[in-house]
Enzyme design. Structure first.
Site, mmCIF file in Angstrom:
data_model
loop_
_atom_site.group_PDB
_atom_site.id
_atom_site.type_symbol
_atom_site.label_atom_id
_atom_site.label_comp_id
_atom_site.label_asym_id
_atom_site.label_seq_id
_atom_site.Cartn_x
_atom_site.Cartn_y
_atom_site.Cartn_z
ATOM 1 N N MET A 168 -3.921 -6.849 -6.989
ATOM 2 C CA MET A 168 -3.314 -7.970 -7.723
ATOM 3 C C MET A 168 -4.307 -8.972 -8.303
ATOM 4 S SD MET A 168 -0.216 -7.070 -7.743
ATOM 5 C CE MET A 168 0.469 -8.511 -8.550
ATOM 6 N N GLN A 194 8.499 7.339 -8.679
ATOM 7 C CA GLN A 194 7.761 8.072 -9.724
ATOM 8 C C GLN A 194 6.278 7.711 -9.710
ATOM 9 O OE1 GLN A 194 9.242 10.569 -11.148
ATOM 10 N NE2 GLN A 194 11.157 9.971 -10.161
ATOM 11 N N GLU A 195 5.957 6.453 -9.367
ATOM 12 C CA GLU A 195 4.543 6.064 -9.243
ATOM 13 C C GLU A 195 3.830 6.996 -8.272
ATOM 14 O OE1 GLU A 195 3.632 1.895 -8.602
ATOM 15 O OE2 GLU A 195 5.517 1.270 -9.494
ATOM 16 N N ARG A 245 -14.149 -15.963 -10.038
ATOM 17 C CA ARG A 245 -13.894 -14.524 -10.207
ATOM 18 C C ARG A 245 -15.198 -13.740 -10.268
ATOM 19 N NH1 ARG A 245 -8.377 -13.367 -11.472
ATOM 20 N NH2 ARG A 245 -7.306 -15.304 -11.910
ATOM 21 N N ASN A 265 -5.695 2.365 -12.935
ATOM 22 C CA ASN A 265 -4.668 1.485 -12.364
ATOM 23 C C ASN A 265 -3.302 2.118 -12.567
ATOM 24 O OD1 ASN A 265 -3.441 -1.028 -11.400
ATOM 25 N ND2 ASN A 265 -2.858 -1.392 -13.534
ATOM 26 N N ASP A 296 -4.160 -4.599 -18.827
ATOM 27 C CA ASP A 296 -3.024 -3.685 -18.960
ATOM 28 C C ASP A 296 -2.977 -2.958 -20.306
ATOM 29 O OD1 ASP A 296 -2.058 -4.262 -16.403
ATOM 30 O OD2 ASP A 296 -0.760 -5.873 -17.108
ATOM 31 N N HIS A 323 0.564 0.807 -13.230
ATOM 32 C CA HIS A 323 1.294 -0.402 -13.600
ATOM 33 C C HIS A 323 2.791 -0.084 -13.655
ATOM 34 C CE1 HIS A 323 1.952 -4.291 -15.487
ATOM 35 N NE2 HIS A 323 2.803 -3.667 -16.283
ATOM 36 N N GLY A 361 0.787 -1.228 0.000
ATOM 37 C CA GLY A 361 0.000 0.000 0.000
ATOM 38 C C GLY A 361 0.817 1.275 0.000
ATOM 39 N N ILE A 405 -7.003 -9.926 -11.255
ATOM 40 C CA ILE A 405 -7.569 -9.558 -12.550
ATOM 41 C C ILE A 405 -9.089 -9.476 -12.415
ATOM 42 C CG2 ILE A 405 -7.911 -10.323 -14.927
ATOM 43 C CD1 ILE A 405 -5.136 -11.636 -14.757
HETATM 44 N N1 NHR Z 1 -8.369 -6.109 -14.538
HETATM 45 C C1 NHR Z 1 -8.687 -5.825 -15.815
HETATM 46 N N2 NHR Z 1 -9.808 -6.342 -16.306
HETATM 47 N N3 NHR Z 1 -7.911 -5.056 -16.610
HETATM 48 C C2 NHR Z 1 -6.759 -4.550 -16.120
HETATM 49 O O1 NHR Z 1 -6.020 -3.798 -16.918
HETATM 50 C C3 NHR Z 1 -6.366 -4.827 -14.780
HETATM 51 C C4 NHR Z 1 -7.229 -5.621 -14.004
HETATM 52 C C5 NHR Z 1 -6.881 -5.964 -12.691
HETATM 53 C C6 NHR Z 1 -5.692 -5.528 -12.167
HETATM 54 C C7 NHR Z 1 -3.479 -4.407 -12.408
HETATM 55 C C8 NHR Z 1 -2.416 -5.213 -13.193
HETATM 56 C C9 NHR Z 1 -1.028 -4.572 -13.006
HETATM 57 O O2 NHR Z 1 -0.922 -3.346 -12.943
HETATM 58 C C10 NHR Z 1 -4.826 -4.746 -12.941
HETATM 59 C C11 NHR Z 1 -5.165 -4.382 -14.236
HETATM 60 C C12 NHR Z 1 -2.752 -8.590 -11.486
HETATM 61 C C13 NHR Z 1 -2.409 -9.451 -12.508
HETATM 62 C C14 NHR Z 1 -2.425 -10.948 -12.275
HETATM 63 O O3 NHR Z 1 -1.944 -11.709 -13.100
HETATM 64 C C15 NHR Z 1 -2.062 -8.929 -13.751
HETATM 65 C C16 NHR Z 1 -2.077 -7.557 -13.951
HETATM 66 C C17 NHR Z 1 -2.431 -6.683 -12.924
HETATM 67 C C18 NHR Z 1 -2.762 -7.208 -11.686
HETATM 68 N N4 NHR Z 1 -3.029 -11.418 -11.152
HETATM 69 C C19 NHR Z 1 -3.181 -12.846 -10.785
HETATM 70 C C20 NHR Z 1 -4.634 -13.282 -10.998
HETATM 71 O O4 NHR Z 1 -4.809 -14.502 -11.206
HETATM 72 C C21 NHR Z 1 -2.844 -13.076 -9.337
HETATM 73 C C22 NHR Z 1 -1.450 -12.685 -8.976
HETATM 74 C C23 NHR Z 1 -1.214 -12.578 -7.470
HETATM 75 O O5 NHR Z 1 -2.162 -12.690 -6.688
HETATM 76 O O6 NHR Z 1 -0.036 -12.337 -7.105
HETATM 77 O O7 NHR Z 1 -5.566 -12.485 -10.861
HETATM 78 O O8 NHR Z 1 -0.013 -5.297 -12.994
HETATM 79 C C1 GAR Z 2 3.719 -1.069 -7.308
HETATM 80 O O1 GAR Z 2 4.919 -1.020 -8.059
HETATM 81 C C2 GAR Z 2 2.550 -1.181 -8.259
HETATM 82 O O2 GAR Z 2 2.712 -0.465 -9.467
HETATM 83 C C3 GAR Z 2 2.567 -2.639 -8.552
HETATM 84 O O3 GAR Z 2 2.909 -3.302 -7.357
HETATM 85 C C4 GAR Z 2 3.631 -2.404 -6.529
HETATM 86 C C5 GAR Z 2 2.814 -2.337 -5.274
HETATM 87 O O4 GAR Z 2 3.092 -1.252 -4.530
HETATM 88 N N1 GAR Z 2 1.284 -3.048 -9.011
HETATM 89 C C6 GAR Z 2 1.100 -4.150 -9.667
HETATM 90 O O5 GAR Z 2 2.016 -4.890 -9.997
HETATM 91 C C7 GAR Z 2 -0.337 -4.450 -9.973
HETATM 92 N N2 GAR Z 2 -0.424 -5.757 -10.464
HETATM 93 P P1 GAR Z 2 2.257 -0.737 -3.284
HETATM 94 O O6 GAR Z 2 1.370 -1.856 -2.771
HETATM 95 O O7 GAR Z 2 3.313 -0.394 -2.293
HETATM 96 O O8 GAR Z 2 1.476 0.430 -3.769
#
Ligand code: NHR
Ligand code: GAR
Length: 212
Positions: free
Chosen positions: A86, A169-170, A61, A103, A141, A105, A12, A88
């Site tokens: 995290m 930077q985020e 889901r 979001n 993404d 990324h 967070g 989807i």
């Molecule tokens: N949902 C949609 N429909 N579209 C996007 O662009 C999303 C989203 C949900 C989350 C963040 C994204 C990132 O910034 C995000 C964008 C999780 C995964 C993933 O593979 C991929 C991309 C992002 C977030 N998650 C696994 C899953 O099965 C679980 C991984 C884990 O729990 O560690 O959901 O990176």
């Molecule tokens: C951040 O780098 C964020 O961009 C990334 O995880 C880190 C979490 O930081 N997000 C993802 O990878 C989403 N899938 P935070 O929990 O300290 O904000």
């Protein structure tokens, strides 16, 4: 004043940066899909309402997203902010919040979508990496890009040092995107393009290693 809900899964730090940024909006709640997310404590310390919607308590889901949507809707936010979230999200969930879901990324999208972005960037030897704030669409993404920050990749970088440089930077660009949204400068058009009523700066450049 507009209000936002922030979704987290872990540390967070992005959420914390937003809570400390003095944003022109109310943070109505912070919601985590994990009960043990350290970010929940930080939110409580800031006096923000916290909720846990555990994905593990749901069969699929669709049912997780339905519970999550009900939880969000009780706060009636103008904007939903994914901050290190995290899971989807389903196409139905994303469609319900079209133009109201963003979001951050940890890569310069469309490069390095998905997970482990910093390790993959290092392996490829790119000299510029960064982070992206985008509207979330059903296409993972690949939603319309709002703002990006680029950082240099240094010769002795590890995933940890590179992640820290990107994360810094985020914390700067996420609050900017939310400020634009809250002031009504930023929206998603019906045909899926980002509309931003702000000045562009054609002179901006990051060249690395630098020119001599
Ligand atoms: N949902 C949609 N429909 N579209 C996007 O662009 C999303 C989203 C949900 C989350 C963040 C994204 C990132 O910034 C995000 C964008 C999780 C995964 C993933 O593979 C991929 C991309 C992002 C977030 N998650 C696994 C899953 O099965 C679980 C991984 C884990 O729990 O560690 O959901 O990176
Ligand atoms: C951040 O780098 C964020 O961009 C990334 O995880 C880190 C979490 O930081 N997000 C993802 O990878 C989403 N899938 P935070 O929990 O300290 O904000």
């Amino acid at each position: 004043m507009k209000s936002i809900v922030i979704l987290i899964s872990g540390q967070g730090s992005n959420m914390q940066a937003l809570l400390e940024a003095d944003l022109p909006c109310r943070v109505a709640a912070v919601i985590s899909n994990r009960a043990d997310a350290p970010g929940l404590e930080i939110a409580k310390q800031h006096g923000i309402a916290t909720e846990v919607v555990a994905h593990r308590d749901h069969l699929d889901r669709e049912s997780f997203d339905t519970t999550l949507a009900h939880c969000i809707d009780r706060y009636q936010p103008d904007l939903i902010v994914l901050a290190g979230f995290m899971r989807i999200l389903t196409a139905q969930f994303v469609a319900r919040y079209q133009g109201k879901l963003i979001n951050i990324h940890p890569s310069l999208l469309p490069a390095y979508s998905g997970l482990d972005t910093h390790a993959r960037a290092l392996r490829d030897g790119v000299k510029i990496h960064g982070c992206t704030v985008h509207f979330v669409t059903g296409d993972l993404d690949r939603g319309p890009i709002i703002i990006q920050a680029a950082v240099p990749v240094l010769m002795n970088d590890t995933t940890a040092t590179l992640a820290a440089r990107v994360l810094h930077q985020e914390h700067r660009i996420y609050q900017q995107a939310i400020r634009w949204f809250c002031h009504g400068y930023l929206s998603l058009t019906a045909d899926g393009r980002v509309l931003l009523k702000r000045m562009e700066q054609p002179g901006c450049a990051l060249i690395t290693p630098g020119l001599e």
